[in-house]
Design an enzyme around this catalytic site. Structure first.
Site, PDB file in Angstrom:
ATOM      1  N   ARG A 130     -18.104   9.225   7.424  1.00  0.00           N
ATOM      2  CA  ARG A 130     -18.262   7.820   7.060  1.00  0.00           C
ATOM      3  C   ARG A 130     -17.360   6.928   7.902  1.00  0.00           C
ATOM      4  O   ARG A 130     -17.720   5.784   8.195  1.00  0.00           O
ATOM      5  CB  ARG A 130     -17.973   7.630   5.566  1.00  0.00           C
ATOM      6  CG  ARG A 130     -19.062   8.214   4.688  1.00  0.00           C
ATOM      7  CD  ARG A 130     -18.785   8.005   3.225  1.00  0.00           C
ATOM      8  NE  ARG A 130     -19.833   8.598   2.407  1.00  0.00           N
ATOM      9  CZ  ARG A 130     -19.782   8.697   1.085  1.00  0.00           C
ATOM     10  NH1 ARG A 130     -18.722   8.212   0.436  1.00  0.00           N
ATOM     11  NH2 ARG A 130     -20.765   9.247   0.410  1.00  0.00           N
ATOM     12  N   LYS A 132     -13.036   1.111   4.785  1.00  0.00           N
ATOM     13  CA  LYS A 132     -12.059   2.156   4.492  1.00  0.00           C
ATOM     14  C   LYS A 132     -12.785   3.393   3.976  1.00  0.00           C
ATOM     15  O   LYS A 132     -13.712   3.294   3.168  1.00  0.00           O
ATOM     16  CB  LYS A 132     -11.048   1.643   3.471  1.00  0.00           C
ATOM     17  CG  LYS A 132     -10.202   2.719   2.808  1.00  0.00           C
ATOM     18  CD  LYS A 132     -10.581   2.858   1.344  1.00  0.00           C
ATOM     19  CE  LYS A 132      -9.851   4.027   0.705  1.00  0.00           C
ATOM     20  NZ  LYS A 132     -10.119   4.099  -0.744  1.00  0.00           N
ATOM     21  N   SER A 133     -12.389   4.548   4.468  1.00  0.00           N
ATOM     22  CA  SER A 133     -12.918   5.800   3.957  1.00  0.00           C
ATOM     23  C   SER A 133     -11.944   6.909   4.320  1.00  0.00           C
ATOM     24  O   SER A 133     -11.166   6.782   5.272  1.00  0.00           O
ATOM     25  CB  SER A 133     -14.299   6.102   4.562  1.00  0.00           C
ATOM     26  OG  SER A 133     -14.793   7.338   4.066  1.00  0.00           O
ATOM     27  N   LEU A 155     -17.705  -3.309   0.584  1.00  0.00           N
ATOM     28  CA  LEU A 155     -18.676  -2.358   0.051  1.00  0.00           C
ATOM     29  C   LEU A 155     -18.807  -2.418  -1.469  1.00  0.00           C
ATOM     30  O   LEU A 155     -19.400  -1.525  -2.086  1.00  0.00           O
ATOM     31  CB  LEU A 155     -18.301  -0.938   0.489  1.00  0.00           C
ATOM     32  CG  LEU A 155     -18.132  -0.749   2.005  1.00  0.00           C
ATOM     33  CD1 LEU A 155     -17.848   0.712   2.329  1.00  0.00           C
ATOM     34  CD2 LEU A 155     -19.349  -1.243   2.780  1.00  0.00           C
ATOM     35  N   ASN A 186     -19.073   3.871   9.791  1.00  0.00           N
ATOM     36  CA  ASN A 186     -18.699   2.488   9.479  1.00  0.00           C
ATOM     37  C   ASN A 186     -18.360   1.647  10.696  1.00  0.00           C
ATOM     38  O   ASN A 186     -18.257   0.421  10.585  1.00  0.00           O
ATOM     39  CB  ASN A 186     -17.518   2.470   8.500  1.00  0.00           C
ATOM     40  CG  ASN A 186     -17.902   2.891   7.103  1.00  0.00           C
ATOM     41  OD1 ASN A 186     -19.084   2.905   6.741  1.00  0.00           O
ATOM     42  ND2 ASN A 186     -16.915   3.245   6.293  1.00  0.00           N
ATOM     43  N   TYR A 210       0.821  -1.210   0.000  1.00  0.00           N
ATOM     44  CA  TYR A 210       0.000   0.000   0.000  1.00  0.00           C
ATOM     45  C   TYR A 210       0.858   1.265   0.000  1.00  0.00           C
ATOM     46  O   TYR A 210       0.352   2.350  -0.282  1.00  0.00           O
ATOM     47  CB  TYR A 210      -0.919   0.047   1.221  1.00  0.00           C
ATOM     48  CG  TYR A 210      -1.939  -1.057   1.313  1.00  0.00           C
ATOM     49  CD1 TYR A 210      -2.134  -1.984   0.286  1.00  0.00           C
ATOM     50  CD2 TYR A 210      -2.729  -1.196   2.457  1.00  0.00           C
ATOM     51  CE1 TYR A 210      -3.070  -3.001   0.400  1.00  0.00           C
ATOM     52  CE2 TYR A 210      -3.669  -2.195   2.565  1.00  0.00           C
ATOM     53  CZ  TYR A 210      -3.835  -3.100   1.550  1.00  0.00           C
ATOM     54  OH  TYR A 210      -4.769  -4.101   1.674  1.00  0.00           O
TER      55      TYR A 210
END
Length: 299
Positions: free
Chosen positions: A259, A253-254, A193, A263, A47
């Site tokens: 959010r 993840k956001s 999602l 979440n 990542y």
């Protein structure tokens, strides 16, 4: 809520995923996640944001023992021009991850995908050694199919504590998840999602998700929209709650603060038997997160 990985190690069931978040944004978003109550952060060598994740962890002042940190070894992939890591390179990769994260150990270390071919076992043996050295507490794999795990068994090595795979109502992978449950290997879901129409649209990241799938997610009469209306929650919360009730770890993840908080707000409602049956009927088969194809079928 926690997932028991081993007799002594429990993982918070709701973790914060960081895929497609760069170093600078990772520091901001992980800080927001920790303030919102997340205590499990999931990152990876591949990542390229471990340094940002590490800065956020250190800045919060939360005790290391109260945090659960997952990172992943990029195994290499000759098909993509990435040399496969041998035992020494695996050791070096973890040391570099620890340095970037600014921690002495990680709670869960995963082989990111089964791309190393014949050297998968050498990498797995290295993870076992790293666990014995105390640099990792639990070890596992990601995107491994049953055959890849049986390869570990056939070599007489201890099986993974976890397998992180794509799981959501469109990709339920019942045979693999049943096998994992039978073997006592925890399933951790990523890309929960996917069925949402806006999934990954902001990032512009390619996947195998078709225009038809996007249109299905946008339909006003979609089952997920109906369940969200029934329970008075967001569609994302329905998908995440489904994962929790299936017994999976989840990694929403956001980069949006609202959010991020939403979440993790998953415990004020419960999907009933009919809801879960409705979602079970949505299974389409294969995964769509990887544009290059389902990694469980590669390597």
């Amino acid at each position: 809520m926690k997932i028991q990985l081993t007799q002594d190690i429990a993982m918070p069931a709701v973790g914060f995923g960081t895929y497609l978040i760069d170093n600078k944004q990772a520091e901001v978003s992980v800080t927001q996640a920790l303030k919102a109550g997340y205590r499990h952060i999931d990152t990876a060598e591949g990542y390229q944001n471990e340094a940002g994740v590490g800065r956020a962890i250190r800045a919060t002042g939360i005790s290391r023992g109260d945090l659960f940190v997952t990172t992943k070894l990029w195994p290499g992939n000759p098909a993509w021009g990435h040399p496969v890591k041998d035992r020494a390179a695996t050791f070096a990769a973890l040391d570099q991850s620890l340095e970037r994260l600014g921690v002495d150990y990680v709670d869960l270390y995963l082989i990111h995908a089964p791309f190393a071919g014949p050297q998968r076992l050498e990498q797995w043996e290295a993870l076992i050694a790293l666990r014995e050295q105390g640099k990792v507490r639990a070890i596992g794999v990601s995107n491994f199919a049953q055959d890849h795990i049986e390869e570990i068994r056939a070599a007489g090595l201890s099986l993974p504590d976890a397998n992180q795979i794509e799981l959501h109502p469109w990709c339920q992978n019942p045979e693999l998840t049943s096998y994992l449950a039978k073997e006592g290997i925890s399933a951790i879901a990523y890309s929960s999602l996917v069925p949402l129409a806006e999934w990954r649209t902001a990032e512009g990241h390619d996947s195998a998700k078709s225009d038809e799938m996007r249109q299905d997610g946008a339909k006003t009469d979609s089952p997920i929209k109906g369940l969200a209306s029934k329970h008075g929650v967001a569609e994302a919360q329905i998908l995440l709650r489904w994962g929790l009730q299936k017994g999976y770890g989840i990694l929403p993840k956001s980069t949006n603060a609202d959010r991020i908080r939403q979440n993790i707000d998953l415990f004020s409602f419960e999907l009933d038997t009919g809801d879960m049956k409705h979602l079970a009927d949505m299974n389409r088969g294969g995964g769509v997160a990887w544009a290059s194809g389902d990694p469980t079928q590669q390597g």
